[in-house]
Scaffold this motif. Structure first.
Motif, PDB file in Angstrom:
ATOM      1  N   HIS A   6       0.739  -1.157  -0.202  1.00 45.11           N
ATOM      2  CA  HIS A   6       0.054  -0.002  -0.040  1.00 45.11           C
ATOM      3  C   HIS A   6       0.792   1.386  -0.089  1.00 45.11           C
ATOM      4  O   HIS A   6       1.345   1.595   1.096  1.00 45.11           O
ATOM      5  CB  HIS A   6      -1.018   0.057   1.455  1.00 45.11           C
ATOM      6  CG  HIS A   6      -1.996   1.096   1.105  1.00 45.11           C
ATOM      7  ND1 HIS A   6      -3.216   0.815   1.375  1.00 45.11           N
ATOM      8  CD2 HIS A   6      -1.733   2.286   1.299  1.00 45.11           C
ATOM      9  CE1 HIS A   6      -3.987   1.714   1.517  1.00 45.11           C
ATOM     10  NE2 HIS A   6      -3.033   3.023   1.424  1.00 45.11           N
ATOM     11  N   HIS A   8       1.380   5.327  -2.153  1.00 48.40           N
ATOM     12  CA  HIS A   8       0.672   6.288  -2.981  1.00 48.40           C
ATOM     13  C   HIS A   8       1.624   6.892  -3.851  1.00 48.40           C
ATOM     14  O   HIS A   8       1.983   8.273  -3.610  1.00 48.40           O
ATOM     15  CB  HIS A   8      -0.023   7.353  -1.935  1.00 48.40           C
ATOM     16  CG  HIS A   8      -1.226   6.448  -1.124  1.00 48.40           C
ATOM     17  ND1 HIS A   8      -2.358   6.288  -1.877  1.00 48.40           N
ATOM     18  CD2 HIS A   8      -1.234   6.557   0.107  1.00 48.40           C
ATOM     19  CE1 HIS A   8      -3.065   5.747  -1.055  1.00 48.40           C
ATOM     20  NE2 HIS A   8      -2.387   6.099   0.155  1.00 48.40           N
ATOM     21  N   GLU A  92      -8.675   2.885  -2.014  1.00 47.63           N
ATOM     22  CA  GLU A  92      -8.900   2.600  -0.618  1.00 47.63           C
ATOM     23  C   GLU A  92     -10.380   3.316  -0.327  1.00 47.63           C
ATOM     24  O   GLU A  92     -10.419   4.514  -0.750  1.00 47.63           O
ATOM     25  CB  GLU A  92      -8.095   2.849   0.582  1.00 47.63           C
ATOM     26  CG  GLU A  92      -7.548   4.619   0.510  1.00 47.63           C
ATOM     27  CD  GLU A  92      -6.423   4.846   1.379  1.00 47.63           C
ATOM     28  OE1 GLU A  92      -5.268   4.999   0.987  1.00 47.63           O
ATOM     29  OE2 GLU A  92      -6.910   4.781   2.503  1.00 47.63           O
ATOM     30  N   HIS A 151      -6.219  -1.911   5.544  1.00 45.61           N
ATOM     31  CA  HIS A 151      -5.007  -1.084   5.686  1.00 45.61           C
ATOM     32  C   HIS A 151      -4.758  -0.179   6.883  1.00 45.61           C
ATOM     33  O   HIS A 151      -5.885   0.060   7.439  1.00 45.61           O
ATOM     34  CB  HIS A 151      -5.036  -0.180   4.242  1.00 45.61           C
ATOM     35  CG  HIS A 151      -4.835   1.028   4.208  1.00 45.61           C
ATOM     36  ND1 HIS A 151      -3.620   1.946   4.451  1.00 45.61           N
ATOM     37  CD2 HIS A 151      -5.569   2.091   4.650  1.00 45.61           C
ATOM     38  CE1 HIS A 151      -3.702   3.126   4.578  1.00 45.61           C
ATOM     39  NE2 HIS A 151      -4.965   3.369   4.576  1.00 45.61           N
ATOM     40  N   ASP A 201       2.226   2.944   3.052  1.00 49.72           N
ATOM     41  CA  ASP A 201       1.383   3.972   3.092  1.00 49.72           C
ATOM     42  C   ASP A 201       1.988   5.553   2.722  1.00 49.72           C
ATOM     43  O   ASP A 201       1.644   6.759   3.169  1.00 49.72           O
ATOM     44  CB  ASP A 201       0.262   4.384   4.413  1.00 49.72           C
ATOM     45  CG  ASP A 201      -0.916   5.088   4.042  1.00 49.72           C
ATOM     46  OD1 ASP A 201      -1.169   5.275   2.909  1.00 49.72           O
ATOM     47  OD2 ASP A 201      -1.525   5.756   5.047  1.00 49.72           O
TER      48      ASP A 201
HETATM   49 ZN   LIG Z   1      -3.307   5.026   1.868  1.00 49.27          ZN
END
Ligand SMILES: [Zn+2]
Length: 260
Positions: A6, A8, A92, A151, A201
């Motif tokens: 996960h 970005h 998400e 998550h 994340d």
């Molecule tokens: Zn995230």
């Protein structure tokens, strides 16, 4: 094998050095990165990044902070985007009762709609649940979906058990490296490794010893090492098993030449 389940990478925080970040991840031994869409524009960017990089996969969906912007065409556009072959999950999506950027009733409504869309698309779901544990579980149960991941799992062990019973994985972020994260460390200790994923994340939630800096996939190693310490295992085993869990959840079959 090591996977950041996960990230970005499509976000603007990486616009100046995205390729360097991807190279550093490779050098650190990260085999795959799943980059996670949070609105339509960023979902498109995530899919484009996956198209350009063999070791990147993408998810698409509208984050609870952004569901206020869902328009008439948004779901049709997402359905079309879902046909791209490196899209591995929907999300998400979920509920954020901490920041409450969108009113809770609207968050619930859009979460329900997106769970149905994920089901229709036969995609596993990536769940964002911040201070909305009960409601999130209830929504997932009423959707009938049994494949997905929480998550940045932030519940306690009792909730973790419920998620596992429901067929979900739990994803552990760099927050686990902080001394104050006692509940998360307790969950990591008690939950079988076969149910855990690792995530950065990034650009958020930077683990120790880089806390305060922008996060990036290369730092996932520190999360793997902390989970290993908590569970009394080697970090290589933690990396390998969590990577297998990620591949299984997202139905990723690495081609032989990318699988070292
Ligand atoms: Zn995230």
């Amino acid at each position: 094998m090591l996977i950041d389940s996960h990230a970005h990478l499509e976000m603007k925080e990486f616009d100046n050095d995205r390729n360097d970040v991807i190279c550093r991840a490779k050098s650190a031994g990260v085999d795959f990165i799943v980059t996670v869409g949070t609105n339509l524009r960023l979902s498109r960017r995530a899919v484009a990044l996956a198209g350009q990089n063999e070791n990147i996969y993408a998810t698409i969906g509208i984050h609870p902070h952004d569901v206020g912007k869902i328009g008439n065409k948004t779901y049709d556009d997402l359905k079309e985007l879902a046909r791209e072959k490196k899209v591995v999950a929907y999300g998400e999506i979920g509920l954020d009762y901490f920041r409450n950027i969108v009113p809770q009733a609207e968050q619930l409504e859009k979460f329900g709609e997106q769970l149905q869309l994920a089901k229709e698309l036969h995609l596993p779901v990536v769940i964002h649940d911040r201070e909305a544990h009960e409601q999130s579980l209830q929504m997932i149960k009423s959707s009938g979906i049994h494949q997905g991941v929480f998550h940045c799992f932030s519940g306690d062990y009792a909730m973790a058990k419920q998620c596992l019973d429901w067929g979900f994985y739990l994803s552990v972020p760099g927050v686990v490296t902080f001394n104050k994260s006692k509940t998360m460390q307790d969950v990591v200790k008690k939950v079988p490794l076969s149910s855990l994923l690792l995530e950065t994340d990034c650009p958020y939630l930077t683990p120790d010893p880089f806390r305060g800096k922008r996060n990036e996939p290369a730092y996932i190693v520190h999360t793997a090492k902390k989970v290993a310490e908590i569970k009394g295992l080697s970090w290589e085993e933690v990396a390998a098993v969590s990577a297998q869990n990620t591949l299984a959840l997202f139905h990723i079959e690495p081609s032989p030449d990318t699988n070292k």
